[in-house]
Design a protein around this motif. Structure first.
Motif, PDB file in Angstrom:
ATOM      1  N   UNK A 159      -2.479   5.825 -13.193  1.00  0.00           N
ATOM      2  CA  UNK A 159      -2.386   4.601 -12.206  1.00  0.00           C
ATOM      3  C   UNK A 159      -3.597   4.679 -11.240  1.00  0.00           C
ATOM      4  N   UNK A 160      -4.614   5.424 -11.427  1.00  0.00           N
ATOM      5  CA  UNK A 160      -5.492   5.398 -10.738  1.00  0.00           C
ATOM      6  C   UNK A 160      -6.241   4.059 -10.506  1.00  0.00           C
ATOM      7  N   UNK A 161      -6.213   3.298 -11.737  1.00  0.00           N
ATOM      8  CA  UNK A 161      -6.882   2.193 -12.005  1.00  0.00           C
ATOM      9  C   UNK A 161      -5.960   0.787 -11.597  1.00  0.00           C
ATOM     10  N   UNK A 162      -4.925   1.295 -10.862  1.00  0.00           N
ATOM     11  CA  UNK A 162      -3.745   0.202 -10.627  1.00  0.00           C
ATOM     12  C   UNK A 162      -4.332  -0.974  -9.891  1.00  0.00           C
ATOM     13  N   UNK A 163      -5.160  -0.529  -8.765  1.00  0.00           N
ATOM     14  CA  UNK A 163      -5.808  -1.745  -7.808  1.00  0.00           C
ATOM     15  C   UNK A 163      -6.597  -2.793  -8.810  1.00  0.00           C
ATOM     16  N   UNK A 164      -7.330  -2.210  -9.706  1.00  0.00           N
ATOM     17  CA  UNK A 164      -8.024  -3.285 -10.659  1.00  0.00           C
ATOM     18  C   UNK A 164      -7.129  -4.148 -11.333  1.00  0.00           C
ATOM     19  N   UNK A 165      -5.852  -3.597 -11.705  1.00  0.00           N
ATOM     20  CA  UNK A 165      -5.152  -4.335 -12.475  1.00  0.00           C
ATOM     21  C   UNK A 165      -4.444  -5.473 -11.449  1.00  0.00           C
ATOM     22  N   UNK A 166      -4.395  -5.239 -10.180  1.00  0.00           N
ATOM     23  CA  UNK A 166      -3.616  -5.973  -9.199  1.00  0.00           C
ATOM     24  C   UNK A 166      -4.818  -7.088  -8.660  1.00  0.00           C
ATOM     25  N   UNK A 167      -6.206  -7.058  -9.116  1.00  0.00           N
ATOM     26  CA  UNK A 167      -7.174  -7.706  -8.629  1.00  0.00           C
ATOM     27  C   UNK A 167      -7.991  -7.231  -7.631  1.00  0.00           C
ATOM     28  N   UNK A 220       0.711   2.915   0.556  1.00  0.00           N
ATOM     29  CA  UNK A 220      -0.764   2.235  -0.141  1.00  0.00           C
ATOM     30  C   UNK A 220      -0.300   0.918   0.116  1.00  0.00           C
ATOM     31  N   UNK A 221      -1.519   0.015   0.065  1.00  0.00           N
ATOM     32  CA  UNK A 221      -1.358  -1.359   0.351  1.00  0.00           C
ATOM     33  C   UNK A 221      -0.833  -2.143  -0.788  1.00  0.00           C
ATOM     34  N   UNK A 222      -0.330  -1.342  -1.963  1.00  0.00           N
ATOM     35  CA  UNK A 222       0.451  -1.971  -3.216  1.00  0.00           C
ATOM     36  C   UNK A 222       1.628  -1.630  -3.383  1.00  0.00           C
ATOM     37  N   UNK A 223       2.508  -2.426  -4.176  1.00  0.00           N
ATOM     38  CA  UNK A 223       3.785  -2.139  -4.287  1.00  0.00           C
ATOM     39  C   UNK A 223       4.051  -1.319  -5.609  1.00  0.00           C
ATOM     40  N   UNK A 224       4.099   0.167  -4.927  1.00  0.00           N
ATOM     41  CA  UNK A 224       4.338   1.022  -6.048  1.00  0.00           C
ATOM     42  C   UNK A 224       5.956   1.283  -6.148  1.00  0.00           C
ATOM     43  N   UNK A 225       6.384   1.489  -4.684  1.00  0.00           N
ATOM     44  CA  UNK A 225       7.687   2.112  -4.745  1.00  0.00           C
ATOM     45  C   UNK A 225       8.206   1.219  -3.123  1.00  0.00           C
ATOM     46  N   UNK A 226       8.993   0.306  -3.449  1.00  0.00           N
ATOM     47  CA  UNK A 226       9.450  -0.387  -2.324  1.00  0.00           C
ATOM     48  C   UNK A 226      10.869  -0.836  -2.111  1.00  0.00           C
ATOM     49  N   UNK A 227      11.346  -0.619  -0.882  1.00  0.00           N
ATOM     50  CA  UNK A 227      12.788  -0.566  -0.542  1.00  0.00           C
ATOM     51  C   UNK A 227      12.827  -2.050  -0.052  1.00  0.00           C
ATOM     52  N   UNK A 228      13.496  -2.910  -1.085  1.00  0.00           N
ATOM     53  CA  UNK A 228      13.617  -4.245  -0.877  1.00  0.00           C
ATOM     54  C   UNK A 228      14.877  -4.897   0.139  1.00  0.00           C
ATOM     55  N   UNK A 229      15.958  -3.955  -0.086  1.00  0.00           N
ATOM     56  CA  UNK A 229      16.952  -3.995   0.982  1.00  0.00           C
ATOM     57  C   UNK A 229      17.820  -2.833   0.598  1.00  0.00           C
ATOM     58  N   UNK A 230      18.664  -2.723   1.538  1.00  0.00           N
ATOM     59  CA  UNK A 230      19.609  -1.514   1.676  1.00  0.00           C
ATOM     60  C   UNK A 230      20.797  -1.516   2.587  1.00  0.00           C
TER      61      UNK A 230
END
Length: 212
Positions: A13-21, A87-97
């Motif tokens: 996952x370290x290079x995930x920011x590059x995948x997201x632009x 983090x500023x990326x959506x790795x784990x997000x609670x959309x609604x509960x």
């Protein structure tokens, strides 16, 4: 709201920011177990409404006392757009509960003494009823594929309990007593769980082989 911070990053996952632009960024930049500020990209909202009421009615008769005890509790809570990875990326997000829960209990008692106050007795009935619903959508990144999925646990629970009880205490001497009691309970528990996963717009539900 509570803030969550990133503790560790898997190598894949370290290079995930590059995948997201964002090729100049890496997830290691946000690993800080003692951080007092986090780089969350979602502020989230949370609202809870919890209240309850209870009361006791006591009536004294000539030879015994009767008591009625009741209580009611209500819970309604909702969470939206919560950052669960720090983090500023959506790795784990609670959309609604969303969660709703209501419960009610009622107890009727009668107690007194006899045989010149050598025998103390008490008996009663008890009833409890609970109803609850739960629904959640969590967006999570799958490390093996780097594809986001939505996990959607949902369900309802209905519980009730009915009981009857009695207890006697007889004073053989001023310092020696014999106590005997009996209680009967009937409980019912019901849970309906509907869990699904959505990937690329397709929602699936997988059953355990034991219940197919």
């Amino acid at each position: 709201r509570d803030l969550l911070t990133l503790l560790a990053v898997f190598p894949r996952l370290t290079a995930l920011p590059a995948v997201m632009g964002n090729p100049g960024d890496r997830l290691e930049n946000y690993v800080n177990p003692t951080a007092r500020r986090v780089s969350a990209n979602r502020t989230g909202t949370s609202q809870s409404d919890v209240w309850g009421v209870s009361g006791t009615l006591t009536i004294d008769f000539a030879r015994f006392t009767a008591k009625a005890i009741f209580a009611y509790r209500s819970l309604e809570s909702s969470d939206r757009d919560g950052d669960l990875d720090g983090t500023p990326y959506d790795l784990f997000t609670n959309l609604e509960r969303d969660e709703r829960q209501h419960q009610f209990s009622q107890e009727l008692q009668a107690y007194g003494d006899a045989l010149g106050e050598r025998l103390d007795w008490i008996g009663g009935l008890y009833y409890f009823d609970e109803r609850t619903t739960f629904a959640q959508r969590i967006q999570a990144l799958v490390p093996a594929t780097l594809i986001s999925t939505e996990n959607m646990p949902r369900g309802t629970a209905n519980n009730d309990s009915l009981a009857a009880y009695a207890q006697l205490r007889y004073a053989v001497t001023p310092k020696l007593g014999i106590t005997a009691g009996l209680r009967y309970n009937q409980d019912r528990r019901q849970l309906a769980s509907r869990n699904a996963r959505r990937t690329a717009g397709l929602e699936v539900c997988t059953l355990d082989s034991a219940v197919r």
